[in-house]
Write a protein that holds these residues in place. Structure first.
Motif, PDB file in Angstrom:
ATOM      1  N   PRO A   1      17.660  53.463 -62.057  1.00 32.43           N
ATOM      2  CA  PRO A   1      16.197  53.354 -61.949  1.00 32.43           C
ATOM      3  C   PRO A   1      15.546  53.499 -63.327  1.00 32.43           C
ATOM      4  N   SER A   2      14.535  52.676 -63.579  1.00 31.90           N
ATOM      5  CA  SER A   2      13.827  52.722 -64.873  1.00 31.90           C
ATOM      6  C   SER A   2      12.351  52.987 -64.637  1.00 31.90           C
ATOM      7  N   GLU A   3      11.765  53.740 -65.560  1.00 31.62           N
ATOM      8  CA  GLU A   3      10.322  54.036 -65.446  1.00 31.62           C
ATOM      9  C   GLU A   3       9.529  52.746 -65.542  1.00 31.62           C
ATOM     10  N   GLY A   4       8.474  52.678 -64.750  1.00 35.74           N
ATOM     11  CA  GLY A   4       7.612  51.501 -64.804  1.00 35.74           C
ATOM     12  C   GLY A   4       8.081  50.372 -63.905  1.00 35.74           C
ATOM     13  N   PHE A   5       9.207  50.561 -63.239  1.00 38.42           N
ATOM     14  CA  PHE A   5       9.700  49.528 -62.312  1.00 38.42           C
ATOM     15  C   PHE A   5       9.870  50.151 -60.933  1.00 38.42           C
ATOM     16  N   THR A   6       9.236  49.554 -59.914  1.00 42.09           N
ATOM     17  CA  THR A   6       9.353  50.068 -58.543  1.00 42.09           C
ATOM     18  C   THR A   6      10.092  49.056 -57.693  1.00 42.09           C
ATOM     19  N   GLU A   7      11.011  49.575 -56.880  1.00 42.73           N
ATOM     20  CA  GLU A   7      11.750  48.681 -55.983  1.00 42.73           C
ATOM     21  C   GLU A   7      10.779  48.180 -54.913  1.00 42.73           C
ATOM     22  N   GLN A   8      10.655  46.855 -54.802  1.00 40.06           N
ATOM     23  CA  GLN A   8       9.774  46.249 -53.804  1.00 40.06           C
ATOM     24  C   GLN A   8      10.539  45.928 -52.534  1.00 40.06           C
TER      25      GLN A   8
ATOM     26  N   VAL B   1      17.825  42.707 -55.152  1.00 38.51           N
ATOM     27  CA  VAL B   1      16.775  43.708 -55.330  1.00 38.51           C
ATOM     28  C   VAL B   1      15.640  43.076 -56.127  1.00 38.51           C
ATOM     29  N   VAL B   2      14.410  43.311 -55.643  1.00 37.46           N
ATOM     30  CA  VAL B   2      13.214  42.824 -56.348  1.00 37.46           C
ATOM     31  C   VAL B   2      12.401  44.045 -56.775  1.00 37.46           C
ATOM     32  N   TRP B   3      12.095  44.108 -58.079  1.00 33.24           N
ATOM     33  CA  TRP B   3      11.274  45.204 -58.605  1.00 33.24           C
ATOM     34  C   TRP B   3       9.922  44.665 -59.052  1.00 33.24           C
ATOM     35  N   LYS B   4       8.921  45.551 -59.025  1.00 36.12           N
ATOM     36  CA  LYS B   4       7.599  45.228 -59.572  1.00 36.12           C
ATOM     37  C   LYS B   4       7.453  46.042 -60.843  1.00 36.12           C
TER      38      LYS B   4
ATOM     39  N   ASN C   1       2.614  44.156 -62.930  1.00 36.65           N
ATOM     40  CA  ASN C   1       2.662  43.462 -61.635  1.00 36.65           C
ATOM     41  C   ASN C   1       3.541  42.220 -61.586  1.00 36.65           C
ATOM     42  N   SER C   2       4.396  42.019 -62.596  1.00 33.15           N
ATOM     43  CA  SER C   2       5.315  40.887 -62.491  1.00 33.15           C
ATOM     44  C   SER C   2       6.548  41.345 -61.708  1.00 33.15           C
ATOM     45  N   LEU C   3       7.255  40.377 -61.094  1.00 31.81           N
ATOM     46  CA  LEU C   3       8.413  40.689 -60.263  1.00 31.81           C
ATOM     47  C   LEU C   3       9.706  40.326 -60.984  1.00 31.81           C
ATOM     48  N   ILE C   4      10.689  41.173 -60.862  1.00 28.60           N
ATOM     49  CA  ILE C   4      12.015  40.907 -61.431  1.00 28.60           C
ATOM     50  C   ILE C   4      13.013  40.918 -60.284  1.00 28.60           C
ATOM     51  N   THR C   5      13.855  39.886 -60.207  1.00 33.01           N
ATOM     52  CA  THR C   5      14.843  39.782 -59.122  1.00 33.01           C
ATOM     53  C   THR C   5      16.238  39.739 -59.711  1.00 33.01           C
ATOM     54  N   LYS C   6      17.150  40.551 -59.134  1.00 36.12           N
ATOM     55  CA  LYS C   6      18.560  40.506 -59.551  1.00 36.12           C
ATOM     56  C   LYS C   6      19.422  40.414 -58.299  1.00 36.12           C
ATOM     57  N   GLU C   7      20.587  39.748 -58.443  1.00 33.22           N
ATOM     58  CA  GLU C   7      21.506  39.599 -57.321  1.00 33.22           C
ATOM     59  C   GLU C   7      22.919  39.952 -57.749  1.00 33.22           C
ATOM     60  N   MET C   8      23.726  40.379 -56.790  1.00 30.36           N
ATOM     61  CA  MET C   8      25.130  40.719 -57.027  1.00 30.36           C
ATOM     62  C   MET C   8      25.892  40.355 -55.767  1.00 30.36           C
ATOM     63  N   SER C   9      27.035  39.664 -55.925  1.00 32.49           N
ATOM     64  CA  SER C   9      27.771  39.215 -54.739  1.00 32.49           C
ATOM     65  C   SER C   9      29.155  39.839 -54.643  1.00 32.49           C
ATOM     66  N   THR C  10      29.579  40.065 -53.400  1.00 35.13           N
ATOM     67  CA  THR C  10      30.902  40.610 -53.097  1.00 35.13           C
ATOM     68  C   THR C  10      31.519  39.782 -51.981  1.00 35.13           C
ATOM     69  N   THR C  11      32.761  39.350 -52.171  1.00 40.23           N
ATOM     70  CA  THR C  11      33.474  38.646 -51.108  1.00 40.23           C
ATOM     71  C   THR C  11      34.300  39.674 -50.335  1.00 40.23           C
ATOM     72  N   VAL C  12      34.130  39.682 -49.015  1.00 42.02           N
ATOM     73  CA  VAL C  12      34.817  40.654 -48.163  1.00 42.02           C
ATOM     74  C   VAL C  12      35.808  39.925 -47.266  1.00 42.02           C
ATOM     75  N   LYS C  13      37.029  40.439 -47.229  1.00 44.73           N
ATOM     76  CA  LYS C  13      38.028  39.912 -46.299  1.00 44.73           C
ATOM     77  C   LYS C  13      38.437  41.054 -45.382  1.00 44.73           C
TER      78      LYS C  13
END
Length: 196
Positions: free
Chosen positions: A27-34, A97-100, A104-116
């Protein structure tokens, strides 16, 4: 890097067991999980399983109801716990995860995992306490536990005698217990573990 998601790209889950798909950030200051969401891509179709937003947690696919959760009150931990894994749970999972930010700008990050999801045969069982030639005084309470790993449910059976010879079935539980040992209880005991 700032607000990067970390996790694993490949995971084997045990059928009927549970597994956690890690997805964490600092978690970083100034960024809230939306919003936080998990989606599953299987047979070239993508469906959102889980979504957390200002209205709460939502499980959007009925076959995952009561089986998936994401830690609450644990900032930076977006990991997905899946319980009672089924074979169709295999697929490509994406944590988003999308942060504000403060402006008020939005930042989006993604991470993928393949499950068997794999079926695991019952391992060779262990007997606890694991001392061969256990000597106990008459009248004492005692128990032997049979322990194996693998896809649940695992069925246990206790016998008196020697494997491969005439043996007497004593119990279909994981634990064999005596409330008051008698000299006639002396002998050789063994257990079997059987997976589905």
């Amino acid at each position: 890097a700032l607000l990067d998601l970390s996790g694993v790209h490949w995971l084997n889950g045990t059928w009927m067991g549970s597994t956690t798909l890690p997805c964490t950030y600092t978690p970083s200051e100034g960024f809230t999980e939306q919003t936080l969401s998990w989606s599953l891509e299987r047979d070239s179709r993508t469906s959102t399983i889980f979504r957390r937003d200002e209205t709460g947690d939502h499980i959007l696919l009925s076959q995952f109801r009561g089986r998936v959760s994401v830690p609450k009150h644990s900032p930076g931990n977006a990991s997905l716990l899946i319980e009672s894994l089924e074979i169709p749970d295999s697929g490509h999972y994406t944590c988003q995860v999308v942060w504000k930010s403060g402006d008020n700008s939005l930042i989006t990050k993604e991470m993928s995992t393949t499950v068997k999801v794999v079926k695991v045969a019952a391992s060779k069982p262990r007997v606890l306490p694991g001392a061969p030639g256990l000597a106990l005084p008459p009248g004492s309470r005692a128990s032997l536990a049979c322990v194996a790993s693998g896809s649940p449910p695992i069925r246990y059976r206790w016998f008196r005698g020697a494997p491969g010879r005439t043996a007497l079935l004593l119990s279909s539980r994981a634990e064999l217990r005596w409330d008051s040992l008698q000299p006639s209880d002396a002998g050789t005991y063994f257990c079997e573990a059987q997976g589905r």
